[in-house]
Motif scaffolding. Structure first.
Motif, short mmCIF file in Angstrom:
data_model
loop_
_atom_site.label_atom_id
_atom_site.label_comp_id
_atom_site.label_asym_id
_atom_site.label_seq_id
_atom_site.Cartn_x
_atom_site.Cartn_y
_atom_site.Cartn_z
N UNK A 1 0.75 -1.41 -0.10
CA UNK A 1 0.12 -0.04 0.00
C UNK A 1 0.60 1.14 0.05
N UNK A 2 1.99 1.18 0.60
CA UNK A 2 2.79 2.38 0.76
C UNK A 2 3.15 2.81 -0.61
N UNK A 3 3.87 1.52 -1.08
CA UNK A 3 4.48 1.88 -2.45
C UNK A 3 3.34 2.42 -3.59
N UNK A 4 2.06 1.89 -3.51
CA UNK A 4 0.99 2.30 -4.27
C UNK A 4 0.71 3.95 -3.96
N UNK A 5 0.83 4.19 -2.71
CA UNK A 5 0.65 5.68 -2.46
C UNK A 5 1.91 6.39 -3.07
N UNK A 6 2.95 5.95 -2.99
CA UNK A 6 4.13 6.56 -3.81
C UNK A 6 3.99 6.72 -5.45
#
Lengths: 261, 302
Positions: free
Chosen positions: A158-163
């Motif tokens: 999810x964090x990478x998705x937000x990135x």
């Protein structure tokens, strides 16, 4: 070999009897062993300063002509020009390629993993030419997609998705995304997104279909680096495009506000 | 065509060679030998030069030019060996439409003598590669692919020994692990074997049984990786008695050939020349009769 040796030495040194004796003795000897004294290495650029070999150029010609004919084969028709206009939030060509990639890669990915692709992200720079109104030929497909990049599914958290979303907002480039992802930005900042119709859908991980150039960090898409998993599906982006053009008669692609700014 | 024209882009390395202006010895002597090794890798079906409009390599490459360059070098030194490190196939419509026939025919016209097999050479399946072999007037070498029970069983040799001006040159091939890179349906029963173990065996054979003066590895393993994956640089450091590794797969552009140390700490060369036939690698070996060479390590000028 022996003959040359004798002749040359005879000429230069004029010590015939000795040489003849030596030559004879070599006959019973094992072959000479050589050792490297010096090595020189470099590379030579093959560019326009070299005049082409005419024989080879002539040999290639009929293949080239036949190939050119093959490239003229008509695969489909587009009533409008599909563009890759860089100043718009989304482009018709980008939408077309992203959607066909999703459609064509999905079954391959499912066969390999039993999972579904969540969405597609490609790069605007990967599309090298517009698809002009009218007949679409094999050659046109090669013009749009001259690169050999293959499709790959990268699983990111999810964090990478937000990135990824943050990158998309700032980059301003109409990087192609598939129709099932909807992005809304205001002043380059993400306002909201929807995946498969669900707003701000938070998943543990996202399966993103992209190309191997981007998966390796191309265009600074660093969120793809060190992913949870990466699945190569051995399918070139261009082959997906060609397969789609063969399968359909008429391209029916419009802008659908999948990206709003 | 003058030699200067060809080396204009290598001015960085030219200095030493140009200034020192070595006397050209070796041609007329039985004791001193000069062997030139020319090589390409990952040409990927690039027959024509890139178009002038290409953003990355405008008007570069091209087989007809490569042939002219090779001919001029062969005129200069007939004792020249021409090699390719694999991925001959795939990359332009020429491959899609003619299946590799033209690539092999042109390589034969250019006088290639050996090539190894790259992963993309399986792109039309092992049968697609086999089908084109009659067009290849050169030997495929690969020692770590076991082709037993495949169509290539009798066509691909682990190594080939060439004799140029009395110098014995052993050329062996190494291929990259296919699982995960190439669809199994394409390479079928081909088995990938550990390149390091195989190299040790083959090199021993080339040195002890075949009595080779020079040992060249044609590798499609890749130049170097951040991971533990075997590469040309790793292979170099883990083995001995290889004089030159000609690499491919990673499309690595090197400013000059890499000088590295083998397992015995002896200097050797690893080279790779990008892709698409943009460059031709050239390595010149100057040899002397064994008894006349006092030092164990050759002078390397790159």
């Amino acid at each position: 070999m022996l003959k040359i040796f004798t002749k040359q030495t005879l000429k230069t040194l004029n010590i015939a009897p000795l040489v003849a004796l030596l030559a004879l003795s070599f006959l019973s000897c094992t072959p000479k062993v050589y050792k490297i004294n010096r090595i020189e290495g470099k590379q030579i650029a093959i560019d326009s300063t070299i005049a082409p070999n005419e024989k080879v150029a002539q040999f290639i010609l009929p293949y080239q002509e036949k190939l050119n004919k093959e490239m003229e084969v008509i695969l489909a028709y587009t009533p409008t020009t599909l563009t890759r206009e860089r100043n718009e939030p989304e482009t018709s060509l980008g939408n077309f390629v992203a959607d066909l990639a999703l459609k064509r890669a999905q079954t391959k990915f499912y066969d390999l993993t039993g999972k579904n692709i969540d969405f597609v992200l490609l790069n605007a720079g990967g599309l090298r030419s517009d698809l002009n109104k009218g007949n679409v030929t094999v050659g046109n497909a090669y013009e749009v997609m001259p690169f050999e990049n293959s499709l790959i599914v990268v699983e990111i958290d999810y964090d990478k998705f937000l990135e990824l979303l943050e990158y998309y907002g700032v980059s301003k480039n109409p990087h192609p995304i598939s129709h099932n992802l909807k992005l809304t930005f205001k002043d380059d900042k993400l306002e909201k997104y929807a995946l498969n119709g669900t707003e701000n859908l938070k998943l543990k991980s996202y399966y993103v279909l992209t190309n191997d150039y981007l998966a390796n960090g191309g265009d600074n898409m660093n969120f793809f680096l060190n992913p949870i998993s990466a699945t190569e599906i051995n399918y070139k982006v261009r082959d997906a495009l060609l397969d789609e053009l063969i399968a359909i008669d008429t391209i029916n692609q419009t802008l659908d506000n999948r990206v709003e700014r | 065509m003058k030699r200067r024209d060809f080396i204009k882009n290598t001015s960085a390395t030219l200095g030493l060679i140009g200034m020192s202006n070595f006397p050209v010895y070796g041609f007329n002597s039985e004791n001193k030998k000069h062997i030139t090794v020319l090589h390409t890798n990952d040409v990927h079906s690039h027959i024509d030069p890139f178009p002038a409009t290409d953003t990355r390599n405008p008007n570069q490459g091209g087989v007809a030019r490569r042939k002219a360059l090779i001919d001029s070098i062969r005129n200069e030194n007939p004792n020249t060996l021409l090699l390719d490190a694999g991925d001959i196939f795939q990359g332009t419509p020429y491959f899609n439409f003619f299946g590799g026939e033209l690539e092999f025919k042109l390589m034969s016209m250019m006088g290639y003598e050996a090539a190894t097999i790259g992963n993309h050479d399986f792109d039309n399946g092992i049968d697609g590669l086999f089908k084109q072999l009659p067009h290849a007037q050169f030997q495929f070498v690969c020692s770590n692919y076991d082709f037993k029970h495949t169509v290539l069983e009798d066509s691909v040799k682990p190594y080939q020994v060439f004799i140029k001006d009395g110098v014995k040159i052993g050329v062996f091939g190494l291929g990259i692990e296919l699982a995960g890179l190439v669809d199994k349906r394409m390479y079928k029963e081909t088995k990938y074997l550990d390149p390091v173990g195989i190299t040790q065996d083959v090199v021993k054979k080339l040195k002890n049984d075949e009595k080779c003066d020079l040992v060249i590895c044609l590798s499609h393993l890749g130049y170097n990786y951040k991971t533990e994956k075997i590469s040309d640089l790793k292979l170099a450091g883990l083995t001995q008695d290889i004089d030159l590794i000609i690499g491919g797969h990673t499309h690595t552009f090197l400013k000059k050939p890499t000088v590295t140390k083998n397992a015995l700490g002896k200097n050797m060369l690893v080279n790779q020349v990008g892709f698409a036939g943009l460059n031709l690698g050239r390595i010149d070996f100057y040899l002397d009769e064994s008894g006349n060479v006092t030092t164990d390590s050759a002078t390397i000028i790159v």
